[in-house]
Design a protein around this motif. Sequence first.
Motif, PDB file in Angstrom:
ATOM      1  N   ILE A 147       8.699 -14.737  10.856  1.00 13.78           N
ATOM      2  CA  ILE A 147       9.171 -13.688  10.027  1.00 13.78           C
ATOM      3  C   ILE A 147       7.647 -13.041   9.607  1.00 13.78           C
ATOM      4  O   ILE A 147       6.878 -13.718   9.104  1.00 13.78           O
ATOM      5  N   LEU A 148       7.155 -11.870  10.198  1.00 13.41           N
ATOM      6  CA  LEU A 148       5.947 -11.308   9.475  1.00 13.41           C
ATOM      7  C   LEU A 148       6.162 -10.315   8.547  1.00 13.41           C
ATOM      8  O   LEU A 148       6.841  -9.401   8.694  1.00 13.41           O
ATOM      9  N   ARG A 149       5.594 -10.666   7.189  1.00 12.97           N
ATOM     10  CA  ARG A 149       5.673  -9.939   6.175  1.00 12.97           C
ATOM     11  C   ARG A 149       4.559  -9.080   6.026  1.00 12.97           C
ATOM     12  O   ARG A 149       4.541  -7.935   5.336  1.00 12.97           O
ATOM     13  N   SER A 150       3.392  -9.300   6.328  1.00 15.55           N
ATOM     14  CA  SER A 150       2.131  -8.722   5.983  1.00 15.55           C
ATOM     15  C   SER A 150       0.765  -9.186   6.895  1.00 15.55           C
ATOM     16  O   SER A 150       1.148  -9.945   7.386  1.00 15.55           O
ATOM     17  N   VAL A 151      -0.017  -8.198   6.915  1.00 13.59           N
ATOM     18  CA  VAL A 151      -1.205  -8.293   7.833  1.00 13.59           C
ATOM     19  C   VAL A 151      -2.383  -7.871   6.921  1.00 13.59           C
ATOM     20  O   VAL A 151      -2.401  -6.870   6.696  1.00 13.59           O
ATOM     21  N   ALA A 152      -3.389  -8.828   6.730  1.00 19.74           N
ATOM     22  CA  ALA A 152      -4.587  -8.365   5.919  1.00 19.74           C
ATOM     23  C   ALA A 152      -5.487  -7.469   6.971  1.00 19.74           C
ATOM     24  O   ALA A 152      -5.518  -7.496   8.190  1.00 19.74           O
ATOM     25  N   GLY A 158       5.565  -8.565   0.692  1.00 22.50           N
ATOM     26  CA  GLY A 158       4.647  -9.608   1.009  1.00 22.50           C
ATOM     27  C   GLY A 158       3.989  -9.880  -0.172  1.00 22.50           C
ATOM     28  O   GLY A 158       4.013  -9.186  -1.176  1.00 22.50           O
ATOM     29  N   THR A 159       3.011 -11.001  -0.133  1.00 22.60           N
ATOM     30  CA  THR A 159       2.130 -11.271  -1.286  1.00 22.60           C
ATOM     31  C   THR A 159       1.357 -10.049  -1.656  1.00 22.60           C
ATOM     32  O   THR A 159       1.039 -10.071  -3.225  1.00 22.60           O
ATOM     33  N   ASN A 160       0.764  -9.387  -1.069  1.00 20.67           N
ATOM     34  CA  ASN A 160      -0.293  -8.247  -1.138  1.00 20.67           C
ATOM     35  C   ASN A 160       0.276  -6.749  -0.859  1.00 20.67           C
ATOM     36  O   ASN A 160       0.435  -6.554   0.196  1.00 20.67           O
ATOM     37  N   ALA A 161       0.788  -5.963  -1.798  1.00 20.09           N
ATOM     38  CA  ALA A 161       1.289  -4.843  -1.616  1.00 20.09           C
ATOM     39  C   ALA A 161       0.421  -3.846  -0.426  1.00 20.09           C
ATOM     40  O   ALA A 161       0.894  -3.399   0.719  1.00 20.09           O
ATOM     41  N   ALA A 162      -0.900  -3.794  -0.332  1.00 17.80           N
ATOM     42  CA  ALA A 162      -1.656  -3.277   0.722  1.00 17.80           C
ATOM     43  C   ALA A 162      -1.599  -4.036   2.113  1.00 17.80           C
ATOM     44  O   ALA A 162      -2.174  -3.201   2.955  1.00 17.80           O
ATOM     45  N   TYR A 163      -1.020  -5.067   2.345  1.00 24.08           N
ATOM     46  CA  TYR A 163      -1.014  -5.741   3.530  1.00 24.08           C
ATOM     47  C   TYR A 163       0.520  -5.637   4.299  1.00 24.08           C
ATOM     48  O   TYR A 163       0.821  -5.986   5.127  1.00 24.08           O
ATOM     49  N   ARG A 164       1.404  -5.003   3.344  1.00 23.78           N
ATOM     50  CA  ARG A 164       2.906  -4.827   3.958  1.00 23.78           C
ATOM     51  C   ARG A 164       3.223  -3.692   4.780  1.00 23.78           C
ATOM     52  O   ARG A 164       2.298  -2.849   5.273  1.00 23.78           O
ATOM     53  N   PHE A 165       4.255  -4.094   5.523  1.00 23.19           N
ATOM     54  CA  PHE A 165       4.611  -2.986   6.514  1.00 23.19           C
ATOM     55  C   PHE A 165       5.686  -1.956   5.897  1.00 23.19           C
ATOM     56  O   PHE A 165       6.568  -2.373   5.159  1.00 23.19           O
ATOM     57  N   TYR A 166       5.586  -0.596   6.275  1.00 31.89           N
ATOM     58  CA  TYR A 166       6.553   0.241   5.614  1.00 31.89           C
ATOM     59  C   TYR A 166       7.499   0.556   6.853  1.00 31.89           C
ATOM     60  O   TYR A 166       6.852   1.205   7.611  1.00 31.89           O
TER      61      TYR A 166
END
Length: 83
Positions: free
Chosen positions: A13-18, A43-51
């Motif tokens: 489950i991929l939620r975010s990528v820095a 994800g933990t950091n909004a800027a790392y999320r997928f839209y």
Amino acid sequence: MSTVRFTNAGGVILRSVAGGSDGRMLAIVNLTGSAMTIVHNTGTNAAYRFYLGYAADLVVNDQVAVWAVYDAASARWRIVSYY
């Protein structure tokens, strides 16, 4: 462009990528032997999320890849191709 290959035993489950910067391309390759999920706007950091379109999670089958591009204006990764 960067490439991330998932090869572990399923259940990904991929939620975010820095590390997003405007226009950065990322290829995400599923080689797990089962489906993986890219989660919409979580994800933990909004800027790392997928839209994701339609505000729904994306299920990526085994042996399938997706391309994402980072959109600095919205501070999110966006899926641009699924193959």
